[in-house]
Design an enzyme around this catalytic site. Structure first.
Site, PDB file in Angstrom:
ATOM      1  N   LYS A  84      -1.798  35.666  17.792  1.00 38.51           N
ATOM      2  CA  LYS A  84      -2.142  35.903  19.188  1.00 38.51           C
ATOM      3  C   LYS A  84      -0.867  36.194  19.968  1.00 38.51           C
ATOM      4  O   LYS A  84       0.174  35.562  19.729  1.00 38.51           O
ATOM      5  CB  LYS A  84      -2.847  34.659  19.723  1.00 38.51           C
ATOM      6  CG  LYS A  84      -3.452  34.752  21.097  1.00 38.51           C
ATOM      7  CD  LYS A  84      -4.223  33.444  21.370  1.00 38.51           C
ATOM      8  CE  LYS A  84      -4.880  33.416  22.720  1.00 38.51           C
ATOM      9  NZ  LYS A  84      -5.671  32.162  22.913  1.00 38.51           N
ATOM     10  N   SER A 158     -10.081  32.717  24.382  1.00 34.38           N
ATOM     11  CA  SER A 158      -9.161  33.776  24.721  1.00 34.38           C
ATOM     12  C   SER A 158      -8.578  34.467  23.501  1.00 34.38           C
ATOM     13  O   SER A 158      -7.970  35.535  23.622  1.00 34.38           O
ATOM     14  CB  SER A 158      -8.014  33.206  25.580  1.00 34.38           C
ATOM     15  OG  SER A 158      -7.304  32.208  24.875  1.00 34.38           O
ATOM     16  N   SER A 182     -10.726  28.175  22.889  1.00 35.85           N
ATOM     17  CA  SER A 182     -10.338  29.545  22.549  1.00 35.85           C
ATOM     18  C   SER A 182     -10.166  29.790  21.061  1.00 35.85           C
ATOM     19  O   SER A 182     -10.108  30.950  20.629  1.00 35.85           O
ATOM     20  CB  SER A 182      -9.033  29.907  23.266  1.00 35.85           C
ATOM     21  OG  SER A 182      -9.203  29.858  24.657  1.00 35.85           O
TER      22      SER A 182
END
Length: 606
Positions: A84, A158, A182
């Protein structure tokens, strides 16, 4: 080029390891993978340059030379992964999905460094809800990441990009983060595994913080085994992270044959009958696995979950982005900016009051989970389209977090698992939640679940090529102990194991050079096991005992018994009960019975 043209579609860590071990593949084949990646994929923010890849492959060759070609010492040798884009990698730009915030990282995040040292190859950095604020996957200037099953639906966030590239088979695993869910919601929306570790298990050094006191780096994978392998390699205490914690090794490392699950006494799906149907099927599937399921009061979980976005913890997000918020607020996504600006409304007094409430609710929650292997919940109550999210970006985001927002505030571990497809073909997931440091036990149960259902892996169309293997030896953080008498299941002293979170592994036999004796004058009756040239195989049970509880257990063993090393019939050696020779002179030789249970039964039948 579409992913179907890639020869590595949906490969797991085990698949990559097998190919390298059999020499049907070399790491430079990753160039083929790089060439197959489609242009304009919103799941990626940055992809590896050919020069970067060549450098990583050269470093990998050096690592292999350093271990004299032993691939066992490089457990992730040549395995492609993604991270990420709020996690640092040396020489890569970190954006947190905000171009105005971007900077070039000088060193790897601790977890990335550990994965690369194990041989993994970083392919790219993935899209996210800006500053990891959201559970939707739409709050990014790099574009919304679509659901890997239907592009009209959200991917979840996310960690949207990290989930998407795993679900579509581009990489074997990826790193996400999980503050409010997330690392779990996108796993549920994309039919993959999302491992949310205990806080402090994976270092957050090199992570752009969201809520620093509760942030976790998480792992996405197609299988529980892969996720557990990655977490084990990447995890461990890190002195550079003030929130890192050493594992106390007191928690169970597996789940027994009698699975004990809690579920909320009231279930909320916000009108989504399809997600409800999948969860009801999951309950039936767990019952088929022998699980005993009980309801518990969900009110404390719900009340604590509300604190993360509707209490002073929002101010932690404000602190994390205060420089951007002060200098260039226009650079932020409007929804994200609106959320973090709310943090300015809270006072220090509000924060302390909220912390007192968090502590009280956390205690209630952990007490309510005592006696259960896990809390079983839907990963998300519902799923929404991209168009719906535009209409209600805050409300629907909050709904996604109904079963996730409380987890880190209550210091719990979690594992999101695929649960099957809805009638419309979209995935829905379940999550197992347990107290901190129960990560290995959740993984053990997750493997059994994945073997039982054998669902397609992500959106790849592949299924498990072979059942996920159980741990062959004692799990890390435990001692495998052979018991032969009063500590057997159902016997008077078995509680000395179960109350210390020990888990029964199997019943088996010693090697054929032992004799068994009934000791005189022991209360409760106990046997003595002794090595002999004219012995026989004796029935024993093997238990995995958390290593931090082993000393307590041994301290309760009275003379003439003790713990030594036993040889098993299959050649393994384990710790187990032995007896001092002086106590055998007036003991009865009961070797002919083959085990303590048969001898006790003979007394009862006499």
């Amino acid at each position: 080029m579409h992913i179907e043209h890639s020869p590595f579609l949906g490969w797991t860590v085990r698949d990559w390891a097998t190919a390298y071990r059999e020499r049907s593949l070399t790491p430079d084949s990753l160039l083929t993978l790089l060439e197959a990646l489609p242009a304009g994929d919103p799941a990626w923010i940055s992809l590896v340059e050919r020069e970067q890849l060549a450098l990583q492959l050269a470093e990998l060759e050096q690592r292999l030379t350093a271990v004299q070609g032993d691939l066992e010492q490089l457990p992730l040798y040549g395995v492609p992964f993604a991270i990420k884009d709020n996690i640092d990698a040396a020489g890569w730009t970190t954006t947190a999905a905000c171009p105005a915030f971007a900077y070039s990282a000088e060193r790897d995040a601790t977890v990335v460094g550990k994965l690369r040292a194990a041989g993994a190859i970083l392919i790219g950095k993935t899209n996210l809800d800006q500053f990891a604020t959201g559970l939707v996957g739409t709050r990014s200037p790099y574009g919304a990441v679509p659901n890997s099953f239907d592009p009209d639906y959200v991917s979840g966030g996310s960690s949207s990009g990290s989930a998407s590239v795993v679900a579509r088979g581009w990489v074997a695993f990826s790193l996400g983060t999980d503050t409010a869910g997330s690392g779990r919601v996108p796993a549920g929306f994309n039919n993959i595994v999302g491992l949310k570790p205990s806080k402090g298990l994976l270092s957050t050094t090199g992570l752009v913080p969201a809520c620093r006191t509760v942030d976790c780096i998480s792992v996405f994978a197609l299988t529980v085994s892969d996720a557990q392998t990655v977490a084990t390699i990447a995890g461990g205490y890190d002195a550079t992270d003030p929130y890192s914690r050493p594992n106390p090794n007191t928690a169970p490392v597996a789940v027994g044959s009698q699975i004990r699950l809690a579920i909320p006494d009231t279930l909320e799906f916000f009108g989504d009958s399809q997600n409800r149907a999948v969860f009801e099927r999951s309950l039936a599937a767990f019952e088929a696995l022998g699980a005993h399921i009980c309801t518990i009061d969900f009110a404390p979980f719900k009340q604590l979950a509300e604190q993360l976005y509707y209490g002073p913890w929002v101010a932690e997000r404000t602190v994390a982005v205060q420089d951007v918020l002060a200098r260039m607020p226009e650079a932020m996504d409007p929804v994200v900016r609106g959320i973090v600006e709310n943090g300015r409304a809270y006072t220090a007094c509000d924060a302390y009051e909220a912390e007192y409430l968090r502590a009280a609710l956390s205690r209630q929650i952990n007490d309510s989970l005592a006696g259960f292997d896990a809390l079983l919940v839907p990963t998300s109550p519902t799923l929404r389209t991209l168009e719906q999210m535009q209409q209600e970006p805050v409300l629907y985001n909050a709904q996604f977090g109904y079963y996730t927002n409380f987890t880190n505030l209550a210091d719990l571990s979690a594992l999101a698992l695929p649960a099957g497809l809805r009638s419309d073909g979209l995935p829905a997931g379940i999550t197992l939640i347990a107290p901190a440091w129960h990560d290995r036990a959740l993984a053990d149960l997750g493997k059994r679940w994945q073997n039982h259902l054998n669902l397609p892996l992500g959106a790849t169309g592949r299924t498990l090529s072979a059942p996920l293997p159980p741990c062959a030896g004692p799990s890390e953080g435990s001692v495998r102990v052979a018991v032969v008498g009063a500590h057997l299941t159902g016997m008077p002293l078995n509680f000395q194991l179960t109350t210390r979170n020990a888990v029964l592994v199997e019943q088996t036999l010693t090697a054929d050079h032992y004799r068994l004796y009934a000791l005189a004058g022991t209360v409760p009756p106990k046997p003595g096991l002794a090595r002999s040239d004219s012995g026989s195989s004796i029935i024993v049970e093997l238990w995995d005992l958390p290593i931090a509880r082993f000393g307590e257990f041994v301290a309760e063993i009275p003379a003439p018994l003790g713990i030594g090393t036993l040889n098993l019939a299959d050649g393994r050696s384990v710790k187990g009960f032995i007896c001092e020779p002086w106590a055998l002179s007036d003991a009865r030789d009961i070797t002919e019975f083959g085990g303590w249970r048969a001898y006790i039964a003979s007394l009862q039948n006499a």
